[in-house]
Design an enzyme around this catalytic site. Structure first.
Site, PDB file in Angstrom:
ATOM      1  N   GLU A   1       0.855  -1.190   0.000  1.00  0.00           N
ATOM      2  CA  GLU A   1       0.000   0.000   0.000  1.00  0.00           C
ATOM      3  C   GLU A   1       0.888   1.236   0.000  1.00  0.00           C
ATOM      4  O   GLU A   1       1.685   1.440   0.918  1.00  0.00           O
ATOM      5  CB  GLU A   1      -0.901   0.022   1.243  1.00  0.00           C
TER       6      GLU A   1
ATOM      7  N   GLU B   1      -5.164   9.445  10.196  1.00  0.00           N
ATOM      8  CA  GLU B   1      -3.779   9.084  10.474  1.00  0.00           C
ATOM      9  C   GLU B   1      -3.318   9.561  11.847  1.00  0.00           C
ATOM     10  O   GLU B   1      -3.610  10.684  12.251  1.00  0.00           O
ATOM     11  CB  GLU B   1      -2.896   9.739   9.414  1.00  0.00           C
TER      12      GLU B   1
END
Ligand code: PLP
Lengths: 291, 437
Positions: free
Chosen positions: A43, A54
């Protein structure tokens, strides 16, 4: 057959790095090191300025990459330049997908009443397919809003990977099943990305809820060690996704000014540890076969 | 009022729910609670909300005739005095509504973002009033600039969590609050501070703020025998704006002006990713930020720009999706005034009317000064907040500019203390200020 193939024979190790962290050239080396270390799918993060899913580690990686000049076009060059033999998935936020290839038409969009002149996600997906990306993960795009991207992915043969959270249950889970392809990203715990010291019980509960889904289940969020990978695979996961624990290695190397090849070696070794853990986990499973 | 049902997440093309999957169940739960408690008054929620707004908040706020401005512009100028609401800004309408709703939903903890600290302060007050633990996320740049509000939040018993990423202003504070929410969603409600974010926030916040125009419309009819020709409100995210417009939207003869911050310039620096303004409605284009599709300040790749304004509360790269839609529909007129005009307007309202406005609010009056011959014979301006929080910024920014209208502050020299000495120990600040809603 799309990304499913990476999970077919043995549990998959799916590492994440932010492309271009801490700079373009080093990042190429780092991604290639992960492939050498046994990655089955990689990824690649295309950095967005507001990464709401995040944690600190990846936020900082995104800042480093953006400051070193990463853009969507550079990202596509990056993917083309990579010399790896594993499927690549792009992880990014919807605004970058939505705006791509659309800078001129945007100002005209007001003319058509109700109908936007924007081509939406299609140009991005077309370009991604052209450089060899096989799937997309978009953390700020729940199934509700995914229609146009799903259509574009179908047109260009990309898998659209959805995230199943510990809070995803009942109807939502059913509706998601209709849209999933490639693999499902099972979020191991509530919260944001970031390496943790333990494995959350929510992981096993989520895997149990998904046990009759006929699509590979890759678990991510918080996995840090080979032992974590082992435990998660033995609990029924088809793969483990590891981001922050790898980004930490990149960050530390960058802060200490370590040579790129040394950092790459550390990444390769960490990749091997995680992959081996996953393999051990599979060996412990009573019934390793998927239907 | 622009009615629409609780389950339609869109305003035309704008709005929607672009959030991580982990939050979606909570957002569904919130949508359901919004429908039942807010729209259907289940368990008397709205009755309790109204009662608390009156007793704790001090509603209704007056619609005041502005003698000096009316004479100056030869136009009847009416002031909707949200600065008189408890806390000193319109923000309490929304904060009280959402904290009460969280209680009805059985949530145990409140989180909120703040830029200028007005929304954080209102949320801290509401949380104390309703006995809920509360944590506020605030960019570290804003903490340094908006110290009085940080004290207020702490004194009301809220935690204030500094956000150190990026420029450390509102945009980062919203992102960080969403991250907290993604972790704690099972017991926590996120009290968002404007008509931004994923559905149902834009509609729900508007409905809580709509009390402004519900009152103002009636008061205007009572005082003038009819509707005003124009309604003016400043716009950051746009909560005071939509609150002031909501009950006038269907009165198509009433012109609605959303006054944004023109900052120091409307030009953008693509290379640096900086827009020295926050005129999102006038200059932004469509994109997805913080859960909604709306107009944004962004570069051609879709990276979000850093906005700027002398007024912390207008300093945001996005805007509420409903306002973006009403602008596209030509129902709301997007305009903007720059930092200088807003500062002059701040001093003018203070001197002529005895009302020290928030710098955000001053933008609406700056527009009135520049365009009073275009707004008709009767105009309502929303005084979204009082300016006490802005005094340090105003003194500093004024001294940089040599404004004729500004009072002389040399009195401090005679007592051996410069008017800005309190902030002089802080980090160097850039000329245009910063902050958020
Ligand atoms: C007094 C005042 N007015 C206006 C605003 C801008 O917010 P909104 O556009 O949501 O009304 C703020 C935000 O802090 C404020 O404090």
């Amino acid at each position: 057959m799309g990304l499913e193939r990476a999970f077919a024979d043995e549990p998959a190790f799916v590492p994440y790095l932010a492309a271009g962290d801490p700079n373009y050239e080093a990042s190429i080396e780092y991604v290639e090191a992960l492939a050498r270390g046994g990655a089955d799918v990689i990824e690649l993060g295309l950095p967005f300025s507001e990464p709401i899913a995040e944690g600190k580690t990846i936020q900082n990686a995104i800042v480093r990459s953006l400051e070193a000049g990463m853009t969507p076009d550079r990202f596509f060059e990056f993917v083309e330049e990579l010399d790896v033999d594993v499927p690549l998935v792009c992880m990014t936020y919807y605004n970058l997908i939505y705006q791509y290839g659309d800078s001129e038409s945007r100002s005209d969009s007001e003319n058509a009443s109700g109908e936007t002149a924007s081509e939406g996600p299609r140009p991005f997906v077309e370009k991604a397919a052209a450089v060899g990306i096989e799937g997309l993960v978009v953390p700020d795009l729940p199934a509700e809003e995914a229609g146009p991207l799903r259509t574009a992915c179908d047109e260009f043969g990309l898998d659209l990977v959805f995230i199943v959270a510990p809070t995803t249950k009942g109807d939502r889970l059913e509706r998601m099943l209709e849209q999933v392809s490639g693999y499902v990203y099972v979020q191991a715990r509530l919260g944001v990305t970031g390496a943790r010291e333990d494995v959350d019980d929510a992981t096993e509960e989520s895997l149990a809820r998904l046990s009759d889904w006929d699509v590979p289940k890759a678990v991510g969020f918080g996995i840090k060690t080979g032992d974590h990978a082992e435990r998660i695979v033995s609990a029924g996961a088809d793969g483990v996704i590891v981001g922050s624990a790898l980004v930490d290695i990149v960050a530390e190397g960058h802060e200490n000014g370590d040579p790129v090849d040394e950092v790459a070696d550390r990444l390769e070794a960490k990749a091997r540890e995680l992959k081996d853990g996953a393999l051990r986990g599979a060996a412990e499973r009573p019934q390793p076969e998927r239907t | 009022m622009s009615t629409d049902d609780a389950h339609d997440p869109k305003f035309g093309e704008y709005g929607g729910q672009y959030v991580p999957e982990a939050l979606m169940p909570a957002i569904e739960e919130l949508t359901d609670a919004y429908q039942r408690y807010v729209l259907e008054n289940e368990d008397g929620f709205m009755d309790e909300f109204r009662e608390r707004l009156a007793d704790f908040g001090g509603r209704p706020t007056p619609l005041q005739y502005a003698d000096q401005l009316s004479a100056r512009y030869d136009t009847d100028v009416y002031l909707k005095r949200e600065d008189l609401l408890h806390g000193g800004a319109h923000k309490l309408n929304n904060a009280l509504g959402q904290v009460l709703l969280a209680k009805y939903m059985g949530k145990e903890r409140i989180i909120a973002e703040t830029g200028a600290g007005q929304h954080g302060t209102a949320t801290a007050m509401a949380a104390a009033h309703l006995d809920m633990p509360c944590e506020i996320y605030m960019g570290e740049t804003d903490i340094a600039r908006q110290r009085p509000n940080v004290f207020r939040m702490r004194i009301n018993g809220s935690e204030v969590n500094p956000v150190t990423v990026g420029r450390g202003t509102l945009k980062e504070a919203i992102s960080e609050t969403m991250r907290d929410w993604a972790t704690t969603v099972e017991n926590t409600h996120y009290v968002i501070g404007s008509i931004v974010g994923p559905h149902p926030f834009p509609k729900m916040v508007r409905d809580f703020q709509a009390v402004i125009s519900e009152e103002a419309r009636e008061q205007a009819i009572e005082k003038t025998g009819g509707l005003p020709d124009s309604v003016l409100a400043c716009a950051g995210g746009g909560s005071n704006t939509m609150g002031t417009f909501a009950h006038f939207v269907d009165d198509t003869d009433v012109d609605l002006y959303a006054v944004e911050a023109g900052g120091s310039s409307l030009q953008v620096d693509e290379e640096e990713g900086v827009a020295p303004n926050s005129a999102t409605l006038s200059t932004g284009d469509e994109g997805v930020l913080h859960g909604a599709r709306t107009k944004l300040l962004q570069d051609s790749d879709g990276q979000i720009m850093e906005s700027h304004s002398v007024s912390a509360g207008l300093d945001y790269a996005g805007v509420g999706p409903e306002l973006a839609h009403l602008v596209d529909e030509d129902r709301v007129i997007p305009v903007n005034v720059d930092d200088d005009i807003a500062l002059e307007a701040f001093h003018r309202l203070s001197q002529d009317e005895g009302i020290i406005p928030a710098l955000e609010t001053a933008h609406a009056f700056g527009y009135l000064e520049e365009h009073h011959d275009e707004v008709g014979d009767t105009v309502v301006v929303n005084v979204s907040g009082r300016g006490d929080k802005d005094l340090e910024t105003v003194i500093e920014e004024t001294s940089k500019r040599d404004l004729d209208i500004a009072p002389d502050m040399s009195i401090f020299d005679s007592v051996g203390r410069s008017p800005t000495s309190q902030s002089s120990g802080d980090e160097p600040r850039d000329s245009v200020g910063g902050g958020g809603l």
